[in-house]
Scaffold this motif. Structure first.
Motif, PDB file in Angstrom:
ATOM      1  N   UNK A 278       0.867  -1.261  -0.094  1.00 47.55           N
ATOM      2  CA  UNK A 278      -0.020  -0.018   0.223  1.00 47.55           C
ATOM      3  C   UNK A 278       0.795   1.259   0.170  1.00 47.55           C
ATOM      4  N   UNK A 279       1.249   1.717  -1.155  1.00 43.34           N
ATOM      5  CA  UNK A 279       2.226   2.937  -1.271  1.00 43.34           C
ATOM      6  C   UNK A 279       1.647   4.151  -0.738  1.00 43.34           C
ATOM      7  N   UNK A 280       2.043   4.672   0.141  1.00 40.90           N
ATOM      8  CA  UNK A 280       1.436   6.058   0.850  1.00 40.90           C
ATOM      9  C   UNK A 280       1.651   7.100   0.120  1.00 40.90           C
ATOM     10  N   UNK A 281       2.404   7.402  -0.875  1.00 37.58           N
ATOM     11  CA  UNK A 281       2.611   8.633  -1.511  1.00 37.58           C
ATOM     12  C   UNK A 281       1.279   9.154  -2.071  1.00 37.58           C
ATOM     13  N   UNK A 287      -2.143   0.460  -4.580  1.00 36.41           N
ATOM     14  CA  UNK A 287      -3.254   0.285  -5.322  1.00 36.41           C
ATOM     15  C   UNK A 287      -4.594   1.152  -4.887  1.00 36.41           C
ATOM     16  N   UNK A 288      -5.438   1.286  -5.795  1.00 31.82           N
ATOM     17  CA  UNK A 288      -6.732   1.959  -5.616  1.00 31.82           C
ATOM     18  C   UNK A 288      -7.678   1.029  -4.646  1.00 31.82           C
ATOM     19  N   UNK A 289      -8.500   1.851  -3.796  1.00 31.22           N
ATOM     20  CA  UNK A 289      -9.408   0.805  -2.900  1.00 31.22           C
ATOM     21  C   UNK A 289      -9.778  -0.439  -3.434  1.00 31.22           C
ATOM     22  N   UNK A 290     -10.423  -0.484  -4.739  1.00 29.21           N
ATOM     23  CA  UNK A 290     -11.049  -1.794  -5.039  1.00 29.21           C
ATOM     24  C   UNK A 290     -10.080  -2.936  -5.177  1.00 29.21           C
ATOM     25  N   UNK A 291      -8.798  -2.579  -5.395  1.00 26.89           N
ATOM     26  CA  UNK A 291      -7.956  -3.652  -5.366  1.00 26.89           C
ATOM     27  C   UNK A 291      -7.312  -3.975  -4.187  1.00 26.89           C
ATOM     28  N   UNK A 292      -7.181  -2.841  -3.175  1.00 27.04           N
ATOM     29  CA  UNK A 292      -6.901  -3.369  -1.711  1.00 27.04           C
ATOM     30  C   UNK A 292      -7.912  -4.265  -1.509  1.00 27.04           C
ATOM     31  N   UNK A 293      -9.283  -4.157  -1.504  1.00 30.05           N
ATOM     32  CA  UNK A 293     -10.374  -4.780  -1.052  1.00 30.05           C
ATOM     33  C   UNK A 293     -10.133  -6.448  -1.921  1.00 30.05           C
ATOM     34  N   UNK A 324      -5.661   1.791   4.734  1.00 27.40           N
ATOM     35  CA  UNK A 324      -5.521   0.407   5.209  1.00 27.40           C
ATOM     36  C   UNK A 324      -6.751   0.105   6.281  1.00 27.40           C
ATOM     37  N   UNK A 325      -6.791   1.265   7.320  1.00 30.54           N
ATOM     38  CA  UNK A 325      -7.593   1.070   8.546  1.00 30.54           C
ATOM     39  C   UNK A 325      -9.081   1.191   8.106  1.00 30.54           C
ATOM     40  N   UNK A 326      -9.257   2.181   7.230  1.00 30.10           N
ATOM     41  CA  UNK A 326     -10.646   2.551   6.664  1.00 30.10           C
ATOM     42  C   UNK A 326     -11.095   1.233   5.861  1.00 30.10           C
ATOM     43  N   UNK A 327     -10.077   0.676   5.135  1.00 24.28           N
ATOM     44  CA  UNK A 327     -10.704  -0.680   4.296  1.00 24.28           C
ATOM     45  C   UNK A 327     -10.610  -1.920   5.125  1.00 24.28           C
ATOM     46  N   UNK A 328     -10.475  -1.793   6.207  1.00 23.67           N
ATOM     47  CA  UNK A 328     -10.472  -3.054   7.362  1.00 23.67           C
ATOM     48  C   UNK A 328      -9.081  -4.088   7.076  1.00 23.67           C
ATOM     49  N   UNK A 329      -8.090  -3.591   6.740  1.00 24.73           N
ATOM     50  CA  UNK A 329      -6.990  -4.637   6.720  1.00 24.73           C
ATOM     51  C   UNK A 329      -6.518  -4.681   8.131  1.00 24.73           C
ATOM     52  N   UNK A 330      -6.539  -6.060   8.525  1.00 21.71           N
ATOM     53  CA  UNK A 330      -6.091  -6.600   9.957  1.00 21.71           C
ATOM     54  C   UNK A 330      -4.640  -6.077  10.138  1.00 21.71           C
ATOM     55  N   UNK A 331      -4.322  -5.636  11.314  1.00 22.86           N
ATOM     56  CA  UNK A 331      -2.939  -5.314  11.639  1.00 22.86           C
ATOM     57  C   UNK A 331      -1.763  -6.280  11.276  1.00 22.86           C
ATOM     58  N   UNK A 332      -2.239  -7.503  11.739  1.00 27.96           N
ATOM     59  CA  UNK A 332      -1.171  -8.582  11.588  1.00 27.96           C
ATOM     60  C   UNK A 332      -0.874  -9.017  10.312  1.00 27.96           C
ATOM     61  N   UNK A 333      -1.678  -8.641   9.220  1.00 27.96           N
ATOM     62  CA  UNK A 333      -1.559  -9.032   7.955  1.00 27.96           C
ATOM     63  C   UNK A 333      -0.629  -7.796   7.272  1.00 27.96           C
ATOM     64  N   UNK A 334      -0.380  -6.756   7.900  1.00 33.34           N
ATOM     65  CA  UNK A 334       0.469  -5.805   7.505  1.00 33.34           C
ATOM     66  C   UNK A 334       1.818  -6.026   8.083  1.00 33.34           C
ATOM     67  N   UNK A 335       3.059  -6.259   7.081  1.00 29.52           N
ATOM     68  CA  UNK A 335       4.403  -6.776   7.778  1.00 29.52           C
ATOM     69  C   UNK A 335       5.262  -5.533   8.171  1.00 29.52           C
ATOM     70  N   UNK A 336       4.487  -4.473   7.799  1.00 33.11           N
ATOM     71  CA  UNK A 336       5.196  -3.316   8.405  1.00 33.11           C
ATOM     72  C   UNK A 336       4.813  -3.030   9.874  1.00 33.11           C
ATOM     73  N   UNK A 337       3.874  -3.895  10.442  1.00 31.04           N
ATOM     74  CA  UNK A 337       3.717  -3.924  12.066  1.00 31.04           C
ATOM     75  C   UNK A 337       4.552  -4.925  12.715  1.00 31.04           C
ATOM     76  N   UNK A 338       5.111  -5.766  11.831  1.00 36.80           N
ATOM     77  CA  UNK A 338       6.067  -6.980  12.115  1.00 36.80           C
ATOM     78  C   UNK A 338       7.345  -6.379  13.075  1.00 36.80           C
ATOM     79  N   UNK A 339       7.759  -7.166  14.153  1.00 32.82           N
ATOM     80  CA  UNK A 339       9.098  -6.815  14.413  1.00 32.82           C
ATOM     81  C   UNK A 339      10.058  -7.325  13.464  1.00 32.82           C
ATOM     82  N   UNK A 340      11.505  -6.786  13.688  1.00 35.88           N
ATOM     83  CA  UNK A 340      12.491  -6.896  12.646  1.00 35.88           C
ATOM     84  C   UNK A 340      12.622  -8.550  12.482  1.00 35.88           C
ATOM     85  N   UNK A 341      12.709  -9.253  13.506  1.00 41.49           N
ATOM     86  CA  UNK A 341      13.056 -10.617  13.416  1.00 41.49           C
ATOM     87  C   UNK A 341      12.184 -11.492  12.734  1.00 41.49           C
TER      88      UNK A 341
END
Length: 351
Positions: A278-281, A287-293, A324-341
């Motif tokens: 999910x490119x934040x620029x 992607x657009x919303x429909x492809x994220x969904x 991501x939050x608005x479209x209901x993407x679960x936190x644990x499926x977002x790798x940038x919330x994971x720790x480094x290991x």
């Protein structure tokens, strides 16, 4: 955890004041020339001997130093007198708050960033400045992903230059300690046939690979789909960057999204264990919303990334978090919330 920078208060070191002004200008997409004025002034101050700033402030000779002009000297003088520079105070009041309305909880849960650039390719700042700002923002890890050789307009890295960069990343990691990790990475071009624009030997030396299409974005759907599927199935690829290539606003104008079978591409992402970025620029929103969904429904992993080309742009992940939050993407499926290991183990299952 990533967080907004607290406003600076007096007294503040002149170099810190200049760096913070540049950061605030970058995060709100101000002109490059203005940002560089403050970054260059900060670099100039670092070359001065102890006490020379105060001596030049007293003598009124700051502007004799190459890289320091009228606006930057005013900031330095106010900071040297123990005051909060007026321009910095004004910027903090106007531009220091959240970039997006919504997504705050997810933004606070972020630990890293899989997509950012330095001045080794088309970024505006050295690696150490990107790292320092990332640490200040609370990142636990980041992946340095400068461009690959084919993207000459962005000064893409040859195998030789990438080898040198890898050594620098190792040196930085030795210097910053265990609280932060800079991963070795690349934003590798996906070539017309789905091959990757770097040798397999070099890609094997990296911790994480983001792969993106930058050329022939108007390719017909069937060959574009085949191209992208081949790339995300490559075991060296971990993240599919800005998958549609679209531009929706900004100084570069607009560009329609590429035509491809998104279901087939995301199915390949699932098979290849490749995260969808999910490119934040703001100019991409890709992607657009429909492809994220669609990717969400199919079970894909995601990476909320900044695609930062300057330190202040690391904060742009706020825009991706809102989506991501608005479209209901679960936190644990977002790798940038994971720790480094966990990220390293996921990206390198055979190591």
């Amino acid at each position: 955890m990533v967080a907004l920078l607290a406003p600076l208060e007096a007294p503040v070191e002149p170099t810190d004041a200049l760096r913070r002004i540049a950061f605030l200008l970058e995060r709100t997409r101000s002109g490059t020339y203005r940002v560089e004025a403050f970054r260059n002034a900060a670099k100039a101050l670092k070359q001065l001997d102890d006490g020379e700033v105060d001596e030049r402030v007293a003598a009124g000779t700051l502007q004799q130093i190459p890289g320091i002009g009228k606006s930057t000297s005013a900031v330095i003088e106010e900071a040297a007198r123990g005051e909060l520079p007026a321009y910095l105070e004004s910027l903090q009041d106007r531009s220091g708050g959240p970039l997006a309305s919504g997504g705050e909880d997810l933004y606070a849960a972020l630990r890293g960033d899989c997509h950012l650039h330095s001045d080794w390719s088309d970024g505006g700042s050295p690696i150490d400045e990107m790292v320092l700002t990332g640490i200040e923002l609370g990142h636990e890890w980041m992946v340095l992903t400068d461009h690959s050789p084919q993207l000459r307009v962005a000064n893409g890295l040859t195998a030789e230059r990438l080898t040198k960069q890898i050594a620098i990343v190792d040196a930085i990691n030795r210097g910053v300690g265990e609280a932060f990790r800079l991963f070795k990475g690349i934003e590798v071009d996906i070539l017309d046939d789905g091959a990757l624009d770097q040798t397999d030997e070099m890609l094997a030396r990296l911790d994480l690979v983001t792969a993106s299409v930058h050329s022939k974005l108007r390719m017909n759907s069937a060959p574009m789909t085949k191209r992208m599927v081949a790339a995300v199935l490559n075991p060296r690829v971990n993240v599919l960057g800005h998958c549609t290539g679209r531009l929706v606003t900004g100084s570069r104008g607009t560009r329609p999204q590429s035509d491809f079978d998104a279901h087939a591409v995301f199915e390949a992402c699932l098979e290849g264990n490749t995260a969808v970025e999910i490119n934040s620029r703001p100019e991409r929103q890709d992607p657009p919303d429909d492809l994220i969904e669609l990717a969400l429904e199919m079970g894909c992993l995601f990476a909320v990334d900044s695609d930062a080309h300057a330190p202040g742009q690391l904060d742009m992940k706020a825009y991706g978090c809102e989506r991501a939050e608005r479209l209901g993407v679960p936190e644990d499926r977002i790798i940038t919330t994971w720790d480094a290991d966990r990220v390293h183990a996921w990206a390198n299952p055979d190591r």
